[in-house]
Design an enzyme around this catalytic site. Structure first.
Site, PDB file in Angstrom:
ATOM      1  N   HIS A   1       0.801  -1.210   0.154  1.00  0.00           N
ATOM      2  CA  HIS A   1      -0.171   0.015  -0.094  1.00  0.00           C
ATOM      3  C   HIS A   1       1.194   1.114  -0.123  1.00  0.00           C
ATOM      4  CE1 HIS A   1      -3.003   2.638   2.164  1.00  0.00           C
ATOM      5  NE2 HIS A   1      -4.153   2.730   1.734  1.00  0.00           N
TER       6      HIS A   1
ATOM      7  N   ASP B   1       2.865  -4.430   7.839  1.00  0.00           N
ATOM      8  CA  ASP B   1       1.519  -4.024   8.207  1.00  0.00           C
ATOM      9  C   ASP B   1       0.511  -4.596   8.137  1.00  0.00           C
ATOM     10  OD1 ASP B   1      -0.542  -2.171   7.105  1.00  0.00           O
ATOM     11  OD2 ASP B   1       0.046  -1.913   5.153  1.00  0.00           O
TER      12      ASP B   1
ATOM     13  N   GLN C   1      -4.926  -5.171   7.420  1.00  0.00           N
ATOM     14  CA  GLN C   1      -5.826  -5.973   6.879  1.00  0.00           C
ATOM     15  C   GLN C   1      -5.569  -7.428   7.494  1.00  0.00           C
ATOM     16  OE1 GLN C   1      -8.075  -4.812   4.737  1.00  0.00           O
ATOM     17  NE2 GLN C   1      -7.527  -3.240   4.328  1.00  0.00           N
TER      18      GLN C   1
ATOM     19  N   LYS D   1     -10.149  -1.424  10.911  1.00  0.00           N
ATOM     20  CA  LYS D   1     -10.334  -2.114   9.791  1.00  0.00           C
ATOM     21  C   LYS D   1     -10.327  -3.209  10.794  1.00  0.00           C
ATOM     22  CE  LYS D   1      -7.731  -0.059   6.777  1.00  0.00           C
ATOM     23  NZ  LYS D   1      -8.423   0.629   5.651  1.00  0.00           N
TER      24      LYS D   1
ATOM     25  N   CYS E   1      -4.997   2.594  -4.026  1.00  0.00           N
ATOM     26  CA  CYS E   1      -3.102   3.321  -3.001  1.00  0.00           C
ATOM     27  C   CYS E   1      -2.822   2.079  -3.320  1.00  0.00           C
ATOM     28  CB  CYS E   1      -3.777   3.482  -1.724  1.00  0.00           C
ATOM     29  SG  CYS E   1      -4.876   4.909  -0.741  1.00  0.00           S
TER      30      CYS E   1
END
Lengths: 414, 150
Positions: free
Chosen positions: A131, A208, A211, A234, A372
């Site tokens: 991302h 990251d 998600q 999220k 993104c």
């Protein structure tokens, strides 16, 4: 709701849907079909209630007042940190830094770790599916320091080519940055294996988890990652909540991120000394109600059977994959063997924004665009995709509506 | 919310499928790029503006949704042969129409066939799609090489 859907994998989706008030509304005269949880997951009533209770009964600034309300707010805020610690199985709660979301979290590590440990000629490896939030901060750092970005490639399925990782790592590699689950492709990356390869050569790994935390059970000690970044919104919490997990040995060594109140030990006009973890990284008044909300969202996730939820989401993904692949002109983008419940697709001859507008007319919320992740779009040689993302509150009937809406798109553009 | 068919009218769908003047213009003396960073739409407008400030020819290239492509296609048809000030005036009217400042049904205007884009005003997220090519054309007239709408 049909009995079949209700009993799918023993998951009572009707009961779960009752926990999410936003799902009860209609859009354009049709029941809302919310398939954009990868952008922002909806918030259950218990999280909304917890946030309101804070604002009604406990609102006050934390860590500074000796008065009753400040104590209550501080207790609730630090209680949320404890919940995060247990949720991701961190060794200590001081390894859990509260931030406003993943973007801020990654920037915290860029400043705190990058500015201290990355110098001219050093290298940072980022994966081909990242991302923008896990690309741009590192590019800014590389530009400032004269460092280089190396890209870990992926294949046509949207799987990282792990055999390339050992080749890419050199004595100049200072960090590997990779997402746990791809927001644009759905790929679940083998973080544990990546950490193992990296650590053999003494390189730390930043994950990251925007998600990841929403779909998977996270155990940072088992993954053995050095940093794991979470966005609350999220994972069924309010916006403005998030976490940087970092191994204490790194966090101790790192520079602070923002300077200001609450992150200091002493201040004179000549010099300031910094507070201990986690406060060292938490300058200024945080989003107290949002972080308390994140704690409540974790309580909610702990109250449901997460294994069943994961299986149910996998079932929805398989069902949607089969339905969409059967439609002529639909191309799935991201066909990794290990996927979370995210489906990116294109419809031949139709731009994803037009798909998004036609879906919206049917009450269906999806994301259309580059997510993104422009380098991912460049890799697949497409300008954008339509993305449906499923949470455990979605139903098979909603997948059917999605497929019907795709047919409608094809009709309009025939 | 208006009907979907108000937005995706046949003329728009036709221009999306077969965009007019969709090519590079070799003898262009004005070129501008238009970008919508939010959605990734991008297009280039090529223009030949003669010594009398008349748009002798105008073309475009790029990628985008049906609304942006059809709008670009019809923009080129509308301003070809127009003077610079006529093209600017049309841009102003078009912009006012898609942002609900001008009701093309009740207010006299020079929009002609372009009024089929009036439906866009009911889809706020799509207004930028319809106006991107017009902003880019405007930048070309102003001799700016790029424009970005967000």
């Amino acid at each position: 709701m049909s009995t079949a859907a209700k009993e799918l994998n023993g998951w009572d989706v009707e009961k779960i849907r009752n926990d999410f008030p936003v799902l009860r509304q209609t859009v354009n005269g049709k029941p809302l079909v919310y398939l954009d949880s990868a952008a922002s997951a909806q918030v259950p009533q218990v999280v909304i209630d917890r946030g309101s209770r804070y604002l009604q009964d406990e609102h006050s600034n934390i860590h500074r007042g000796v008065h009753y309300l400040s104590q209550k707010a501080t207790t609730a805020f630090e209680g949320a940190r404890e919940k995060v610690k247990r949720f991701i199985n961190a060794r200590e709660s001081r390894e859990c830094i509260f931030v406003r979301g993943c973007t801020e979290g990654i920037n915290l590590v860029t400043h705190g770790y990058g500015r201290k440990f990355v110098g001219a000629g050093d290298e940072i490896i980022i994966s081909a599916m990242e991302h923008h939030a896990n690309i741009v901060p590192w590019q800014m750092l590389a530009e400032e320091k004269g460092a280089k970005i190396r890209v870990l490639p992926m294949d046509e399925r949207g799987e990282l080519q792990l055999d390339q990782l050992e080749v890419l790592i050199t004595s100049r590699t200072k960090l590997i940055c990779v997402m746990h689950v791809s927001n644009s492709l759905g790929t679940i990356n083998p973080i544990k294996e990546i950490c193992h390869i990296a650590h053999k050569q003494g390189v730390p790994v930043l994950v990251d988890g925007a998600q990841g935390a929403a779909h998977l059970s996270i155990d940072v000690q088992d993954l053995d990652c050095d940093f794991y970044i979470i966005s609350g919104h999220k994972m069924y919490a309010p916006t403005g909540s998030g976490v940087v997990y970092g191994k204490a040995e790194w966090l101790e060594e790192m520079n602070p991120f923002m300077g200001g109140g609450d992150m200091i030990k002493t201040v004179t006009f000549e010099k300031s000394t910094y507070a201990a973890l986690p406060n060292k990284f938490e300058a200024g008044t945080p989003a107290i109600s949002s972080q308390i909300g994140l704690g409540a969202a974790i309580d909610y996730l702990n109250s449901i059977d997460r294994e069943k939820a994961e299986r149910y989401e996998a079932e929805l993904l398989a069902y949607a994959t089969a339905k969409l692949s059967a439609i002529e002109g639909v191309r799935l983008i991201g066909t990794a063997r290990e996927k979370a419940s995210v489906i990116s697709f294109t419809v031949e001859g139709v731009h994803p924004h037009d798909i998004g507008t036609i879906f919206d007319n049917e009450g269906i919320a999806i994301r259309a665009g580059h997510h993104c992740a422009q380098p991912v779009m460049q890799f697949f040689k497409i300008p954008a995709t339509a993305r449906a993302s499923f949470a455990f509150y979605n139903t098979k009937e909603e997948v059917d509506k999605l497929a019907d809406a795709v047919q409608k798109v094809i009709e309009v553009f025939a | 919310m208006s009907e979907l068919s108000d937005l995706y009218q046949q003329v728009i769908l036709d221009h999306n499928k077969k965009p007019r003047n969709f090519k590079r213009l070799e003898d262009a003396n004005r070129v501008a790029d238009g970008h919508n960073p939010l959605c990734g739409d991008q297009l280039t407008v090529y223009m030949h503006l003669d010594e009398n400030d008349v748009v002798r020819d105008v073309t475009f290239e790029g990628s985008g949704c049906a609304i942006s492509k059809a709008s670009a296609s019809m923009m080129t048809q509308s301003i070809k042969g127009k003077t610079r000030s006529e093209a600017e005036a049309l841009f102003t009217e078009f912009h006012k129409m898609v942002t609900s400042e001008l009701d093309a049904e009740t207010t006299p205007n020079n929009l002609g066939r372009l009024t089929i884009f009036a439906g866009v005003r009911d889809y706020p997220a799509r207004v930028k799609c319809a106006s991107l090519s017009w902003h880019t054309m405007h930048a070309a007239l102003e001799n700016k090489d790029s424009v970005s709408t967000e």
